[in-house]
Design a protein around this motif. Structure first.
Motif, PDB file in Angstrom:
ATOM      1  N   PRO A   1       0.833  -1.209   0.000  1.00  0.00           N
ATOM      2  CA  PRO A   1       0.000   0.000   0.000  1.00  0.00           C
ATOM      3  C   PRO A   1       0.868   1.260   0.000  1.00  0.00           C
ATOM      4  CG  PRO A   1       0.044  -1.005   2.187  1.00  0.00           C
ATOM      5  CD  PRO A   1       0.736  -1.961   1.266  1.00  0.00           C
ATOM      6  N   GLY A   2       0.426   2.279  -0.737  1.00  0.00           N
ATOM      7  CA  GLY A   2       1.135   3.562  -0.745  1.00  0.00           C
ATOM      8  C   GLY A   2       2.408   3.592  -1.564  1.00  0.00           C
ATOM      9  N   GLU A   3       2.747   2.493  -2.224  1.00  0.00           N
ATOM     10  CA  GLU A   3       3.984   2.474  -3.008  1.00  0.00           C
ATOM     11  C   GLU A   3       3.733   2.947  -4.437  1.00  0.00           C
ATOM     12  OE1 GLU A   3       6.469  -0.947  -2.800  1.00  0.00           O
ATOM     13  OE2 GLU A   3       6.694  -0.766  -0.637  1.00  0.00           O
ATOM     14  N   VAL A   4       4.792   3.506  -5.022  1.00  0.00           N
ATOM     15  CA  VAL A   4       4.719   3.977  -6.412  1.00  0.00           C
ATOM     16  C   VAL A   4       4.888   2.787  -7.354  1.00  0.00           C
ATOM     17  CG1 VAL A   4       5.930   5.333  -8.173  1.00  0.00           C
ATOM     18  CG2 VAL A   4       5.532   6.305  -5.897  1.00  0.00           C
ATOM     19  N   CYS A   5       4.060   2.746  -8.383  1.00  0.00           N
ATOM     20  CA  CYS A   5       4.201   1.667  -9.370  1.00  0.00           C
ATOM     21  C   CYS A   5       3.645   2.124 -10.711  1.00  0.00           C
ATOM     22  CB  CYS A   5       3.493   0.402  -8.887  1.00  0.00           C
ATOM     23  SG  CYS A   5       1.721   0.592  -8.730  1.00  0.00           S
ATOM     24  N   PHE A   6       3.758   1.258 -11.701  1.00  0.00           N
ATOM     25  CA  PHE A   6       3.129   1.490 -12.999  1.00  0.00           C
ATOM     26  C   PHE A   6       1.752   0.840 -12.989  1.00  0.00           C
ATOM     27  CE2 PHE A   6       7.684   1.621 -14.230  1.00  0.00           C
ATOM     28  CZ  PHE A   6       7.699   2.896 -14.781  1.00  0.00           C
ATOM     29  N   PRO A   7       0.840   1.325 -13.844  1.00  0.00           N
ATOM     30  CA  PRO A   7      -0.433   0.608 -13.969  1.00  0.00           C
ATOM     31  C   PRO A   7      -0.160  -0.829 -14.417  1.00  0.00           C
ATOM     32  CG  PRO A   7      -0.463   2.703 -15.191  1.00  0.00           C
ATOM     33  CD  PRO A   7       0.941   2.467 -14.762  1.00  0.00           C
ATOM     34  N   GLY A   8      -0.802  -1.785 -13.779  1.00  0.00           N
ATOM     35  CA  GLY A   8      -0.565  -3.178 -14.177  1.00  0.00           C
ATOM     36  C   GLY A   8      -1.008  -4.146 -13.108  1.00  0.00           C
ATOM     37  N   GLY A   9      -0.832  -5.421 -13.406  1.00  0.00           N
ATOM     38  CA  GLY A   9      -1.222  -6.441 -12.448  1.00  0.00           C
ATOM     39  C   GLY A   9      -1.120  -7.826 -13.050  1.00  0.00           C
ATOM     40  N   LYS A  10      -1.747  -8.773 -12.366  1.00  0.00           N
ATOM     41  CA  LYS A  10      -1.638 -10.175 -12.779  1.00  0.00           C
ATOM     42  C   LYS A  10      -2.488 -10.469 -14.003  1.00  0.00           C
ATOM     43  CE  LYS A  10      -0.974 -13.367  -9.608  1.00  0.00           C
ATOM     44  NZ  LYS A  10      -0.928 -14.190  -8.374  1.00  0.00           N
ATOM     45  N   SER A  11      -2.002 -11.410 -14.770  1.00  0.00           N
ATOM     46  CA  SER A  11      -2.710 -11.855 -15.969  1.00  0.00           C
ATOM     47  C   SER A  11      -4.010 -12.547 -15.576  1.00  0.00           C
ATOM     48  CB  SER A  11      -1.792 -12.809 -16.725  1.00  0.00           C
ATOM     49  OG  SER A  11      -2.462 -13.353 -17.817  1.00  0.00           O
ATOM     50  N   GLU A  12      -5.059 -12.324 -16.364  1.00  0.00           N
ATOM     51  CA  GLU A  12      -6.323 -13.021 -16.147  1.00  0.00           C
ATOM     52  C   GLU A  12      -6.602 -13.944 -17.331  1.00  0.00           C
ATOM     53  OE1 GLU A  12      -9.409 -10.206 -15.218  1.00  0.00           O
ATOM     54  OE2 GLU A  12      -8.450  -9.644 -13.316  1.00  0.00           O
ATOM     55  N   ALA A  13      -7.456 -14.915 -17.108  1.00  0.00           N
ATOM     56  CA  ALA A  13      -7.721 -15.949 -18.127  1.00  0.00           C
ATOM     57  C   ALA A  13      -8.209 -15.353 -19.445  1.00  0.00           C
ATOM     58  CB  ALA A  13      -8.744 -16.944 -17.595  1.00  0.00           C
ATOM     59  N   THR A  14      -8.888 -14.208 -19.371  1.00  0.00           N
ATOM     60  CA  THR A  14      -9.436 -13.601 -20.598  1.00  0.00           C
ATOM     61  C   THR A  14      -8.394 -12.804 -21.383  1.00  0.00           C
ATOM     62  OG1 THR A  14     -10.174 -11.803 -19.168  1.00  0.00           O
ATOM     63  CG2 THR A  14     -11.824 -13.440 -19.782  1.00  0.00           C
ATOM     64  N   ASP A  15      -7.216 -12.548 -20.787  1.00  0.00           N
ATOM     65  CA  ASP A  15      -6.172 -11.783 -21.487  1.00  0.00           C
ATOM     66  C   ASP A  15      -5.502 -12.656 -22.548  1.00  0.00           C
ATOM     67  OD1 ASP A  15      -6.680  -9.721 -19.697  1.00  0.00           O
ATOM     68  OD2 ASP A  15      -5.024 -10.256 -18.360  1.00  0.00           O
ATOM     69  N   LYS A  16      -5.402 -12.120 -23.749  1.00  0.00           N
ATOM     70  CA  LYS A  16      -4.747 -12.870 -24.831  1.00  0.00           C
ATOM     71  C   LYS A  16      -3.240 -12.958 -24.602  1.00  0.00           C
ATOM     72  CE  LYS A  16      -5.989 -10.701 -28.619  1.00  0.00           C
ATOM     73  NZ  LYS A  16      -6.898  -9.599 -28.216  1.00  0.00           N
ATOM     74  N   ASP A  17      -2.657 -11.848 -24.090  1.00  0.00           N
ATOM     75  CA  ASP A  17      -1.204 -11.787 -23.906  1.00  0.00           C
ATOM     76  C   ASP A  17      -0.861 -10.675 -22.920  1.00  0.00           C
ATOM     77  OD1 ASP A  17      -1.643  -9.454 -25.364  1.00  0.00           O
ATOM     78  OD2 ASP A  17      -0.850 -10.273 -27.235  1.00  0.00           O
ATOM     79  N   ASP A  18       0.447 -10.385 -22.794  1.00  0.00           N
ATOM     80  CA  ASP A  18       0.908  -9.347 -21.854  1.00  0.00           C
ATOM     81  C   ASP A  18       0.361  -7.964 -22.214  1.00  0.00           C
ATOM     82  OD1 ASP A  18       2.602 -11.203 -20.513  1.00  0.00           O
ATOM     83  OD2 ASP A  18       4.075 -10.986 -22.121  1.00  0.00           O
TER      84      ASP A  18
END
Length: 232
Positions: free
Chosen positions: A57-74
């Motif tokens: 929490p509160g940390e700086v990051c890029f938009p993003g996250g874990k892959s989901e089954a519906t995602d074709k690719d990265d």
């Protein structure tokens, strides 16, 4: 503006790893590194994670996250997450490439997807995930005003250099701490685009950036995979 973008595109395409690492047996995640041109200079958009999140929490990051089954690719993963987190529509992103992945502390394989967005983009942060959005000149990640580094040993025993930047944001009148995998990706992106030596030490042979970044990743992956095998 067009010249700045064209130079960046050309450099980035040389470093595009495509789906070269997509078959590695690790859980997958992806982040979007959103580039924009402001005042003739490249800037990078970053977010601050909501304080109510369980992890970092509160940390700086890029938009993003874990892959989901519906995602074709990265690319799908990174664009979907950016839409969910900051309201960035996928069709408003000019995707350029995928850079060398990293491995986070949960042993997810994290692929950085680089894309251009309009400098007029107005973020609408999802408060459940993001508390703030800000931009940093990309040059800051090779010529910082406030920087420190420390040695960091991953859970698999791999020793690496951790970058830590403090960025004083005039717009928000406060400082942001950018470190860990987020700083690692930002530094690599700046090295690729500018092709110049930073004012601090990095774990790369800057004359052979493509091969040395790949060697670093392979060593990191090998340390994680050996540990995974020994845990079985």
């Amino acid at each position: 503006r067009q010249r700045v973008m064209e130079n960046a595109r050309r450099r980035l395409r040389e470093f595009d790893v495509g789906d070269k690492f997509s078959r590695l047996p690790l859980p997958r995640a992806a982040v979007l590194l959103p580039l924009m041109v402001r005042g003739g200079r490249l800037h990078l958009l970053l977010t601050v994670r909501s304080m109510q999140l369980r992890r970092s929490p509160g940390e700086v990051c890029f938009p993003g996250g874990k892959s989901e089954a519906t995602d074709k690719d990265d690319l799908d993963t990174a664009l979907r997450e950016a839409k969910e987190e900051v309201g960035l529509q996928p069709e408003k992103v000019e995707v350029i490439c995928r850079l060398m992945p990293g491995i986070d502390k949960m042993n997810n394989l994290v692929t950085p997807v680089v894309g251009f967005i309009e400098d007029t983009f107005q973020a609408t942060p999802n408060p459940d995930e993001v508390s703030e959005v800000f931009v940093v000149p990309l040059e800051y990640f090779v010529k910082p005003l406030n920087y420190k580094a420390f040695s960091y040993k991953t859970s698999s025993g791999y020793l690496t250099r951790m970058h830590c930047f403090i960025y004083d944001d005039q717009e928000h009148k406060r400082s942001f701490k950018i470190w860990g995998l987020t700083a690692h990706f930002a530094v690599f992106l700046a090295l690729v685009i500018f092709g110049e030596r930073p004012t601090f030490e990095v774990d790369y042979d800057l004359d052979n950036l493509i091969s040395s970044s790949e060697n670093n990743f392979i060593n990191l992956y090998a340390s994680v995979y050996e540990r995974k095998k020994s845990n079985l």
